[in-house]
Design an enzyme around this catalytic site. Structure first.
Site, PDB file in Angstrom:
ATOM      1  N   HIS A 480      -3.396  17.588   5.280  1.00 60.06           N
ATOM      2  CA  HIS A 480      -1.998  17.593   5.723  1.00 60.06           C
ATOM      3  C   HIS A 480      -1.914  17.470   7.243  1.00 60.06           C
ATOM      4  O   HIS A 480      -1.203  16.590   7.766  1.00 60.06           O
ATOM      5  CB  HIS A 480      -1.317  18.888   5.259  1.00 60.06           C
ATOM      6  CG  HIS A 480       0.098  19.033   5.711  1.00 60.06           C
ATOM      7  ND1 HIS A 480       1.176  18.747   4.902  1.00 60.06           N
ATOM      8  CD2 HIS A 480       0.632  19.430   6.902  1.00 60.06           C
ATOM      9  CE1 HIS A 480       2.300  18.969   5.572  1.00 60.06           C
ATOM     10  NE2 HIS A 480       1.994  19.378   6.794  1.00 60.06           N
ATOM     11  N   GLU A 481      -2.627  18.341   7.943  1.00 60.29           N
ATOM     12  CA  GLU A 481      -2.560  18.295   9.407  1.00 60.29           C
ATOM     13  C   GLU A 481      -3.172  17.014   9.956  1.00 60.29           C
ATOM     14  O   GLU A 481      -2.714  16.488  10.978  1.00 60.29           O
ATOM     15  CB  GLU A 481      -3.247  19.524  10.002  1.00 60.29           C
ATOM     16  CG  GLU A 481      -2.593  20.851   9.629  1.00 60.29           C
ATOM     17  CD  GLU A 481      -1.102  20.910   9.926  1.00 60.29           C
ATOM     18  OE1 GLU A 481      -0.632  20.205  10.853  1.00 60.29           O
ATOM     19  OE2 GLU A 481      -0.391  21.648   9.223  1.00 60.29           O
ATOM     20  N   HIS A 484      -0.552  14.384   9.963  1.00 61.69           N
ATOM     21  CA  HIS A 484       0.239  14.474  11.201  1.00 61.69           C
ATOM     22  C   HIS A 484      -0.542  13.856  12.360  1.00 61.69           C
ATOM     23  O   HIS A 484       0.016  13.145  13.196  1.00 61.69           O
ATOM     24  CB  HIS A 484       0.524  15.940  11.542  1.00 61.69           C
ATOM     25  CG  HIS A 484       1.644  16.559  10.782  1.00 61.69           C
ATOM     26  ND1 HIS A 484       2.893  15.992  10.663  1.00 61.69           N
ATOM     27  CD2 HIS A 484       1.711  17.752  10.109  1.00 61.69           C
ATOM     28  CE1 HIS A 484       3.685  16.789   9.962  1.00 61.69           C
ATOM     29  NE2 HIS A 484       2.992  17.855   9.608  1.00 61.69           N
ATOM     30  N   HIS A 487      -0.335  10.228  12.444  1.00 62.87           N
ATOM     31  CA  HIS A 487       0.982   9.805  12.909  1.00 62.87           C
ATOM     32  C   HIS A 487       0.981   9.694  14.441  1.00 62.87           C
ATOM     33  O   HIS A 487       1.598   8.787  15.013  1.00 62.87           O
ATOM     34  CB  HIS A 487       2.022  10.837  12.449  1.00 62.87           C
ATOM     35  CG  HIS A 487       3.417  10.314  12.370  1.00 62.87           C
ATOM     36  ND1 HIS A 487       4.490  11.100  12.013  1.00 62.87           N
ATOM     37  CD2 HIS A 487       3.944   9.088  12.607  1.00 62.87           C
ATOM     38  CE1 HIS A 487       5.594  10.389  12.024  1.00 62.87           C
ATOM     39  NE2 HIS A 487       5.294   9.157  12.392  1.00 62.87           N
TER      40      HIS A 487
END
Length: 696
Positions: A480-481, A484, A487
């Site tokens: 998940h991180e 990010h 991104h």
């Protein structure tokens, strides 16, 4: 308003590393040279520099144009952004009493610096004049988006208010900055002050890997030879799941949910009341009936009603599933010869036993195969196969703690794309949770600036040289991180304000949650899930049982999340004066939705840092679920292609989602990738809740 674009030589203090040019690899912060006493002089210089840059724009006698107003704003504040990025990284990931004390002053000074900028009538007038004639300015699509976002930011900050209202708004902002900092410090204080030592007989049911991590946590706290449970979620949740000592489970659970609510110097109840009153007042100054109405206007959801509609749509089937699971767990209690009523500190323990029975799977069986290094390699390999980027570890880049690792990220053609910092282990100086941030954002305004991206987690460290072993939830958090992080790393925009994760809150979780899907894919696990002692790959039988068990417990997981999101919404839609005592309000709202008493909120109010340490997620905690509608639907594009690494789908994903930052409207970006709007039922289907009667 921009990010740093390279070294800044400032004459104010040649001995201050924050003000000197950085000669480190890739011009990264020289952490070993930076001391707490360097920050206030650096902030003073940065505030002065930025104020001068803003004054030059405001006092420019020439007619406003895009370059002398919007672009000039984007170029301003380089030193301030550089100093602040280093400071807040340390405050969150490696704090000290000295830094926390400075943080109290900086939060107030930061508000006092930004208030007159964001409420400057002349500056706002220049931007508004450009917006009025935008159609005649021959702007690129990114410039048009930047102009509109710049106008929105100033308007929503109160730049159009009368002077008396501006003065009151400035005072509110200053006080909210202080309160958010205090909330965060109180939470950290309660987490640092509590631990439970595991004595003889206290480790019943706990696997060796947990005990090893508990020993490492004790050593970190200066207690060599001991073993402790801390209030880090990565310590609490596995303990509640595996410890057969009901009395100790209750003790740990009560300490965990009481953070910030102990009536001590770290109590957050009064802070919450004042925050809510001030937020409501600020929203009304801007013409909105509630803070939620103000906050959500600038989001994909647009209204509190839209958010409530999504949450209630999910709440009903999730609650029904959780209640059915509760009855099954109570039967297990009875079966084993006990006569107590299931309590919140029992849920995870008996749920694990029910999962073993129904799916023949438990986390302890797969954990030896999920090493931290293996899951990092899996996350990197997935990014390489999807986007062509590669990762090479660097030992020459300065870091803020010896445990931090750094990788150079390169594009498929070998060109430097940025650096990725991984800070994975829990420690007392780090706040709880997991997050992504940056030391420098990507931009191409004057020259290409490569990003410096950070992932921070709180995984338990292995003891005695043993590797860190992750639970399935930990492994998902890592992906998940890293989503990010991608991104930020894949961002390809011109203007700093639109870089990377500078998107609506209810869109920012799409790249991260979408990336989680790859962590659970058989071809990824077969390659990277290997036993930490033997190196053997994950047995196919265990892999199949893990996949089959993924939807188990989704009633519980969805209920603890949605109840927190609904409470966030109620805090910010009901009149602040009517809320009263926080604990009573929490109980009233949970009773109203029929919250099962055996399940606690994911975040009780006094520890809900997402919404009270700052306002980024205030009225916006729902965003994770709003984004999940998109991420569940988006992964379907790869499934429909019959290849989870389908090159054409991956290219659209990179171009339309990961690299575009805030340069386009998020709904437009999603439709460009998927060819249509997301299908809402994808979320219920992913969580296995579509077959629940209340989902119909």
């Amino acid at each position: 308003m921009s990010e740093s674009s390279g070294p800044i030589a400032a004459p104010a203090d040649a001995g201050n590393p924050l003000l000197a040019a950085w000669t480190t690899p890739f011009e990264t912060p020289p952490f070993a040279e930076i001391r707490p006493e360097h920050f206030m002089p650096a902030f003073e210089q940065a505030f002065a520099d930025h104020a001068g840059e803003i004054a030059a724009i405001v006092n420019d006698p020439t007619e406003p144009d895009f370059d002398n107003t919007v672009t000039a704003l984007e170029r301003s504040g380089k030193l301030l952004n550089r100093v602040a990025a280093v400071f807040y990284d340390l405050v969150s990931a490696h704090s000290s009493p000295e830094l926390l004390k400075i943080d109290e002053e900086v939060s107030l000074r930061m508000a006092r610096h930004w208030n007159p900028i964001m409420m400057n009538a002349v500056l706002f007038g220049r931007i508004a004049a450009l917006r009025d004639k935008a159609a005649r300015l021959n702007l690129t699509p990114e410039q048009s988006r930047l102009l509109e976002r710049s106008y929105t930011r100033f308007h929503r900050a109160g730049a159009g208010l009368d002077e008396a209202s501006k003065a009151r708004m400035a005072a509110i902002n200053e006080r909210l900055a202080q309160l958010g900092t205090s909330f965060s410090h109180h939470l950290l204080g309660d987490e640092q002050e509590w631990m439970m030592e595991l004595g003889e007989g206290d480790t019943e049911g706990l696997p060796d890997s947990f005990v090893a991590a508990a020993r490492a946590a004790a050593e970190e706290r200066g207690l060599p030879g001991k073993a402790v449970v801390t209030l880090s979620r990565s310590s609490v949740e596995p303990f509640l799941k595996m410890s057969s000592r009901r009395d100790l489970r209750e003790k740990v659970y009560r300490a965990f949910i009481a953070r910030g609510d102990n009536g001590n110097d770290n109590d957050n109840n009064a802070i919450i009341g004042e925050i809510l009153s001030l937020r409501e007042e600020s929203a009304k100054l801007l013409g909105y009936p509630t803070f939620a109405a103000y906050r959500l206007e600038d989001s994909m959801a647009k209204t509190p009603e839209a958010v409530r509609g999504l949450l209630e749509r999910v709440w009903k089937p999730a609650r029904a599933r959780a209640l059915a699971d509760r009855d099954a767990l109570q039967e297990l209690v009875t079966e084993e010869g006990s006569n107590f009523k299931l309590a919140p500190w029992d849920w995870r323990y008996y749920a694990e036993r029910l999962r073993q029975r129904r799916a023949n799977f438990d986390d302890a069986a797969i954990k030896p195969y999920l090493t931290l290094d293996g899951m990092i390699a899996a996350a990197f390999d997935t990014a390489t196969r999807l986007f062509g980027i590669t990762f090479e570890e660097r030992k020459d880049v300065p870091v803020w703690h010896p445990d931090v690792r750094v990788w150079e990220v390169k594009d498929a053609d070998g060109a430097h794309r940025g650096l990725f910092y991984g800070d994975y282990y829990a420690r007392p100086s780090k706040r709880s949770g997991a997050w992504m941030t940056s030391l420098r954002d990507q931009q191409k305004l004057d020259s290409a600036v490569a990003p410096l991206i950070i992932n921070v987690c709180n995984f338990a460290k292995g003891a005695g040289g043993e590797p860190s072993l992750l639970s399935p939830d930990d492994a998902r958090t890592l992906f998940h991180e890293f989503g990010h992080g991608l991104h930020g790393m894949l961002s390809d925009v011109t203007y700093p304000s639109l870089s990377g994760t500078s998107v609506f809150t209810d869109f920012v979780e799409l790249p991260s949650q979408l990336y989680e899907h790859w962590q659970e894919q058989p071809q990824v696990l077969r390659q990277f899930a290997r036993h930490y002692q033997t190196g053997e790959p994950l047995p196919d039988d265990l892999l199949q049982r893990f996949i089959a068990a993924r939807k188990f417990g989704q009633g519980f997981a969805t209920v603890e999340f949605v109840s927190s999101a609904l409470l966030d919404l109620e805090f910010h839609t009901q009149p602040a004066a009517s809320i009263g005592e926080v604990r009573a309000f929490e109980r009233k709202e949970l009773d109203k939705i029929g919250m099962p008493e055996e399940i606690a909120l994911r975040h009780r109010p006094t520890q809900f840092g997402h919404i009270f340490s700052g306002d980024h997620y205030a009225s916006g905690y729902y965003s994770y679920m709003w984004s999940e509608v998109m991420d569940a639907d988006a992964f379907g594009a790869f499934e429909e292609a019959g290849d989870i690494f389908a090159p054409d789908v991956a290219k659209r994903l990179r171009d339309d989602i990961y690299s575009s930052g805030g340069s386009r409207d998020p709904e437009e970006a999603y439709v460009a990738f998927r060819g249509r709007k997301p299908e809402p039922d994808a979320l219920l289907r992913r969580r296995g809740l579509l077959d629940t009667p209340e989902a119909a």
